[in-house]
Scaffold this active site. Structure first.
Site, PDB file in Angstrom:
ATOM      1  N   TRP A 230       0.838  -1.196   0.000  1.00  0.00           N
ATOM      2  CA  TRP A 230       0.000   0.000   0.000  1.00  0.00           C
ATOM      3  C   TRP A 230       0.882   1.259   0.000  1.00  0.00           C
ATOM      4  O   TRP A 230       0.506   2.279   0.513  1.00  0.00           O
ATOM      5  CB  TRP A 230      -0.915  -0.006   1.235  1.00  0.00           C
ATOM      6  CG  TRP A 230      -2.014  -1.020   1.171  1.00  0.00           C
ATOM      7  CD1 TRP A 230      -3.296  -0.798   0.764  1.00  0.00           C
ATOM      8  CD2 TRP A 230      -1.955  -2.419   1.514  1.00  0.00           C
ATOM      9  NE1 TRP A 230      -4.035  -1.957   0.832  1.00  0.00           N
ATOM     10  CE2 TRP A 230      -3.244  -2.963   1.290  1.00  0.00           C
ATOM     11  CE3 TRP A 230      -0.948  -3.264   1.979  1.00  0.00           C
ATOM     12  CZ2 TRP A 230      -3.546  -4.308   1.528  1.00  0.00           C
ATOM     13  CZ3 TRP A 230      -1.239  -4.601   2.207  1.00  0.00           C
ATOM     14  CH2 TRP A 230      -2.527  -5.115   1.984  1.00  0.00           C
ATOM     15  N   CYS A 266      -6.634  -5.413  -1.190  1.00  0.00           N
ATOM     16  CA  CYS A 266      -7.721  -6.277  -0.716  1.00  0.00           C
ATOM     17  C   CYS A 266      -8.543  -6.944  -1.812  1.00  0.00           C
ATOM     18  O   CYS A 266      -8.845  -8.133  -1.736  1.00  0.00           O
ATOM     19  CB  CYS A 266      -8.617  -5.511   0.256  1.00  0.00           C
ATOM     20  SG  CYS A 266      -9.411  -4.047  -0.438  1.00  0.00           S
ATOM     21  N   HIS A 322     -13.421  -2.153   1.879  1.00  0.00           N
ATOM     22  CA  HIS A 322     -12.536  -3.298   2.058  1.00  0.00           C
ATOM     23  C   HIS A 322     -13.259  -4.504   1.462  1.00  0.00           C
ATOM     24  O   HIS A 322     -14.477  -4.589   1.512  1.00  0.00           O
ATOM     25  CB  HIS A 322     -12.220  -3.506   3.542  1.00  0.00           C
ATOM     26  CG  HIS A 322     -11.294  -4.650   3.780  1.00  0.00           C
ATOM     27  ND1 HIS A 322     -10.070  -4.746   3.157  1.00  0.00           N
ATOM     28  CD2 HIS A 322     -11.408  -5.744   4.557  1.00  0.00           C
ATOM     29  CE1 HIS A 322      -9.484  -5.871   3.545  1.00  0.00           C
ATOM     30  NE2 HIS A 322     -10.275  -6.495   4.394  1.00  0.00           N
ATOM     31  N   ASP A 345     -11.223 -13.593   5.057  1.00  0.00           N
ATOM     32  CA  ASP A 345     -10.524 -12.409   4.568  1.00  0.00           C
ATOM     33  C   ASP A 345      -9.058 -12.740   4.322  1.00  0.00           C
ATOM     34  O   ASP A 345      -8.285 -12.878   5.257  1.00  0.00           O
ATOM     35  CB  ASP A 345     -10.662 -11.290   5.610  1.00  0.00           C
ATOM     36  CG  ASP A 345     -10.142  -9.964   5.085  1.00  0.00           C
ATOM     37  OD1 ASP A 345      -9.481  -9.957   4.034  1.00  0.00           O
ATOM     38  OD2 ASP A 345     -10.397  -8.935   5.739  1.00  0.00           O
ATOM     39  N   ASN A 385     -19.029  -2.971  12.373  1.00  0.00           N
ATOM     40  CA  ASN A 385     -19.825  -2.403  13.467  1.00  0.00           C
ATOM     41  C   ASN A 385     -19.110  -1.416  14.387  1.00  0.00           C
ATOM     42  O   ASN A 385     -19.756  -0.846  15.254  1.00  0.00           O
ATOM     43  CB  ASN A 385     -20.350  -3.521  14.373  1.00  0.00           C
ATOM     44  CG  ASN A 385     -21.576  -4.182  13.809  1.00  0.00           C
ATOM     45  OD1 ASN A 385     -22.538  -3.513  13.459  1.00  0.00           O
ATOM     46  ND2 ASN A 385     -21.541  -5.492  13.695  1.00  0.00           N
ATOM     47  N   GLU A 424     -25.919  -6.289  -5.508  1.00  0.00           N
ATOM     48  CA  GLU A 424     -26.899  -6.693  -4.507  1.00  0.00           C
ATOM     49  C   GLU A 424     -26.404  -6.195  -3.159  1.00  0.00           C
ATOM     50  O   GLU A 424     -25.243  -6.409  -2.802  1.00  0.00           O
ATOM     51  CB  GLU A 424     -27.026  -8.228  -4.492  1.00  0.00           C
ATOM     52  CG  GLU A 424     -28.082  -8.714  -3.523  1.00  0.00           C
ATOM     53  CD  GLU A 424     -28.149 -10.234  -3.434  1.00  0.00           C
ATOM     54  OE1 GLU A 424     -27.531 -10.924  -4.280  1.00  0.00           O
ATOM     55  OE2 GLU A 424     -28.792 -10.722  -2.494  1.00  0.00           O
ATOM     56  N   GLU A 434     -30.255  -0.079  11.484  1.00  0.00           N
ATOM     57  CA  GLU A 434     -29.779   0.944  12.406  1.00  0.00           C
ATOM     58  C   GLU A 434     -30.952   1.428  13.268  1.00  0.00           C
ATOM     59  O   GLU A 434     -32.008   1.759  12.737  1.00  0.00           O
ATOM     60  CB  GLU A 434     -29.226   2.102  11.566  1.00  0.00           C
ATOM     61  CG  GLU A 434     -28.179   2.934  12.227  1.00  0.00           C
ATOM     62  CD  GLU A 434     -26.870   2.180  12.417  1.00  0.00           C
ATOM     63  OE1 GLU A 434     -26.437   2.098  13.567  1.00  0.00           O
ATOM     64  OE2 GLU A 434     -26.297   1.675  11.426  1.00  0.00           O
ATOM     65  N   GLU A 439     -30.908  -4.454  16.933  1.00  0.00           N
ATOM     66  CA  GLU A 439     -29.578  -3.877  16.865  1.00  0.00           C
ATOM     67  C   GLU A 439     -29.068  -3.555  18.265  1.00  0.00           C
ATOM     68  O   GLU A 439     -27.943  -3.870  18.618  1.00  0.00           O
ATOM     69  CB  GLU A 439     -29.595  -2.608  16.005  1.00  0.00           C
ATOM     70  CG  GLU A 439     -28.193  -2.088  15.712  1.00  0.00           C
ATOM     71  CD  GLU A 439     -28.142  -0.585  15.535  1.00  0.00           C
ATOM     72  OE1 GLU A 439     -29.080   0.121  15.963  1.00  0.00           O
ATOM     73  OE2 GLU A 439     -27.143  -0.122  14.976  1.00  0.00           O
ATOM     74  N   ILE A 465     -18.477  18.070  12.957  1.00  0.00           N
ATOM     75  CA  ILE A 465     -18.418  18.582  11.584  1.00  0.00           C
ATOM     76  C   ILE A 465     -19.310  17.698  10.719  1.00  0.00           C
ATOM     77  O   ILE A 465     -19.241  16.474  10.802  1.00  0.00           O
ATOM     78  CB  ILE A 465     -16.978  18.529  11.022  1.00  0.00           C
ATOM     79  CG1 ILE A 465     -15.983  19.191  11.981  1.00  0.00           C
ATOM     80  CG2 ILE A 465     -16.916  19.145   9.633  1.00  0.00           C
ATOM     81  CD1 ILE A 465     -16.049  20.679  12.040  1.00  0.00           C
ATOM     82  N   MET A 471     -23.918  14.941  -0.799  1.00  0.00           N
ATOM     83  CA  MET A 471     -22.669  15.401  -1.390  1.00  0.00           C
ATOM     84  C   MET A 471     -22.323  14.616  -2.660  1.00  0.00           C
ATOM     85  O   MET A 471     -22.403  13.396  -2.673  1.00  0.00           O
ATOM     86  CB  MET A 471     -21.552  15.218  -0.365  1.00  0.00           C
ATOM     87  CG  MET A 471     -20.232  15.767  -0.795  1.00  0.00           C
ATOM     88  SD  MET A 471     -19.036  15.635   0.520  1.00  0.00           S
ATOM     89  CE  MET A 471     -18.403  14.016   0.228  1.00  0.00           C
ATOM     90  N   TYR A 504      -8.348   5.153  -0.226  1.00  0.00           N
ATOM     91  CA  TYR A 504      -9.389   4.227   0.186  1.00  0.00           C
ATOM     92  C   TYR A 504      -9.035   3.452   1.443  1.00  0.00           C
ATOM     93  O   TYR A 504      -9.896   2.986   2.164  1.00  0.00           O
ATOM     94  CB  TYR A 504      -9.740   3.254  -0.954  1.00  0.00           C
ATOM     95  CG  TYR A 504      -8.835   2.055  -1.008  1.00  0.00           C
ATOM     96  CD1 TYR A 504      -9.167   0.906  -0.295  1.00  0.00           C
ATOM     97  CD2 TYR A 504      -7.642   2.081  -1.711  1.00  0.00           C
ATOM     98  CE1 TYR A 504      -8.329  -0.190  -0.307  1.00  0.00           C
ATOM     99  CE2 TYR A 504      -6.808   1.000  -1.721  1.00  0.00           C
ATOM    100  CZ  TYR A 504      -7.149  -0.137  -1.021  1.00  0.00           C
ATOM    101  OH  TYR A 504      -6.322  -1.208  -1.012  1.00  0.00           O
TER     102      TYR A 504
END
Ligand SMILES: *[C@@H]1O[C@H](CO)[C@@H](O)[C@H](O)[C@H]1NC(C)=O
Ligand SMILES: *[C@@H]1O[C@H](CO)[C@@H](O)[C@H](O)[C@H]1NC(C)=O
Length: 536
Positions: A230, A266, A322, A345, A385, A424, A434, A439, A465, A471, A504
């Site tokens: 990276w 990744c 990721h 992963d 999370n 999807e 949420e 939750e 902020i 946006m 990223y």
């Protein structure tokens, strides 16, 4: 008495959904019969009553106890739950039908006829079988099997939730030579090198194979396939964004004597893991998580520290996106209900039991906050999370909490839809909506959110902020500061806005803008809007 053996590869491979792989090599799946033809010498016969036994064996040290060697004799019917064989005779040929145990180790097998002396009948490759109900990787829907096992092309999502970008990728799991390279990956793993007999025996189990792959796709600590980089400098390798397919990476690794290929990030790790999983017969899909937390200390809280001048001085990072994979299988090692998609992963970020690997984690264990389940639930749970808490550290060393977010992490979790070139959204598989009651229940179970709850209650001045939620890339956007005066006196504030580019993976670039406004802060909440000149 056998003159010639015909493995009838084209017919068998068609039945076993491996014809794309090859028409001149027998490649079969577990728990499904295949038929080969023995041509006998003229005038000889093959009698059912004879003492005819078969041996199917795999690996360098085949053993009946380890299930890497099966002995079976001719029977009247094929059994779907053990190794079995039937024979049909005609004048000069015998049609021999063989079926493997649905839990037999995958790999390269020798089939031997044992009639006092041993006669090799041929070699075949045995793969996992998503079409077989008794196989732990059984997947009921034909459309899903087409997508997650047979499809050689896919889409990988990157970018940010407001601007998701699509990278078409060629998995190429049936391309010439790729299956052998996938098997070679298993043979280069430290598990195989230290105990080949045990490793070959464990290849019965898709949980085990998936975990080995998550370690072997990256090169940290073993002779794995890809080096991660990276650094923005890829001079002595290939820039990760240049790759478009898995086969060139796998072939380079194999041709180069298993020297790790430079470089991956990744999505490249995940795409190669998907190729190898599909090649071996484990249903697999590539999954992208937006706002992916990388929790370095396992407390489920991402702590961001800033000094007075924009610099982020923290360990924990949040990646714009990721990418990992999900593999489909049952989990007989866990309680019922955690079968189905398992996240794993292959990007090297985290040592699990001393090895750079991660998973398989039942996706449902993440949704339910079952942090003690195998393997690595807390790490993936935090990726989707974790809460964010922001601190400012002044020159004199004092540290203040600025605010944070419970919603920044784990958004728009995406994969390619079945049978369509569309995205999807599978966020609901990973978390309850949420603000819902479930939750909260899960959060309480996972026992976090504490730091953030405290942050809101503290006396003093609090600032948040915000940018407008709509946006758009390439156009102006509004930024505002929300100040909370939680003291007894009027406060006069000098608010400085900074903008900073972020890559990223959470790496910060240069400051690209600065604005200062003065705000008297008298009431409970005062907001100040500022039209900015920043564009992304
Ligand atoms: C990343 O690539 C650069 C340039 O090719 C190299 O100098 C550096 O050592 C690499 N980093 C890793 C971790 O391999
Ligand atoms: C904020 O400032 C004013 C003074 O203008 C003060 O009266 C007020 O109590 C402060 N705090 C809150 C919580 O509103």
């Amino acid at each position: 008495n056998i003159e010639r053996i015909d493995l009838v590869c084209e017919v068998n491979n068609t039945d076993h959904h491996t014809l794309q792989n090859s028409a001149d090599r027998l490649i079969v799946r577990r728990g499904l019969p295949f038929t080969i033809t023995l041509h006998l010498r003229p005038g000889t016969h093959f009698q059912n009553g004879d003492n005819i036994n078969f041996i199917a064996q795999t690996g360098p040290i085949p053993s009946v106890e380890a299930q890497t060697k099966a002995k079976f004799s001719l029977s009247r019917f094929i059994s779907r739950s053990s190794w079995s064989a039937t024979a049909e005779m005609s004048d000069s040929t015998v049609s021999l039908t063989v079926c493997s145990h649905p839990n037999a180790p995958i790999g390269v097998y020798k089939l031997i006829l044992d009639q006092g002396e041993a006669i090799g009948l041929g070699e075949f490759v045995l793969l996992f079988n998503p079409w077989c109900k008794q196989d732990p990787v059984y997947l009921a829907s034909e459309a899903e099997r087409e997508e997650y096992v047979l499809s050689q092309d896919g889409l990988i999502y990157r970018g940010i939730p407001n601007r998701i970008t699509v990278l078409p990728w060629t998995f190429g799991q049936f391309e010439p030579g790729i299956l052998d390279i996938c098997l070679q990956i298993l043979d280069e793993s430290p598990n195989y090198i230290s105990d080949a007999a045990l490793d070959c025996s464990e290849r019965r189990n898709p949980v085990y194979v998936t975990r080995v792959l998550s370690a072997m796709i990256n090169s940290l600590g073993d002779k794995g396939v890809l080096v991660g980089n990276w650094s923005d400098d890829y001079e002595d390798g290939v820039k990760p964004t240049v790759w478009k397919d898995s086969c060139s990476i796998l072939r380079q690794w194999s041709n180069d004597g298993c020297r790790a290929v430079r470089y991956g990030q990744c999505w490249v790790f995940a795409a190669v893991a998907c190729t190898v999983s599909r090649a071996l017969g484990i249903p697999c899909r590539v999954v992208t998580n937006y706002g992916s937390a990388r929790d370095s200390n396992g407390d489920l809280v991402m702590e961001r520290f800033y000094n007075e001048f924009d610099e982020n001085i923290a360990d924990d990072s949040i990646w714009n996106f990721h990418v990992w994979v999900e593999n489909w299988m049952t989990r007989p090692d866990l309680s019922l209900g955690y079968e189905g998609w398992q996240a794993s992963d292959p990007t090297p970020q985290h040592r699990s039991e001393g090895v750079f690997c991660c998973g398989p984690v039942p996706v449902r264990a993440i949704k339910e906050g079952e942090l003690t389940f195998k393997y690595d639930v807390p790490f993936v749970y935090a990726e989707v999370n974790a809460d964010v808490v922001e601190y400012i550290k002044l020159r004199d060393g004092r540290v203040f909490k600025m605010g944070g977010s419970t919603t920044e992490v784990g958004k728009s979790i995406s994969t390619k839809a079945v049978g369509r070139d569309e995205r999807e959204d599978i966020t609901h598989n990973y978390k309850y909506p949420e603000g819902s009651e479930e939750e909260r229940r899960v959060y309480e179970k996972a026992n976090h959110h504490n730091k953030l709850a405290q942050a809101g209650e503290e006396p003093g001045l609090h600032i948040k902020i915000k940018v407008t939620p709509d946006m758009q890339i390439g156009s102006d956007f509004d930024v505002y500061a929300e100040l909370k005066n939680n003291t007894m006196v009027t406060k006069s504030c000098r608010v400085m806005f900074y903008a900073q580019a972020v890559s990223y993976n959470g790496k910060l670039g240069e400051t690209c803008g600065l604005g200062v406004i003065l705000v008297p802060c008298r009431s409970w909440v005062c907001q100040k809007w500022a039209r900015t000149w920043w564009q992304i």
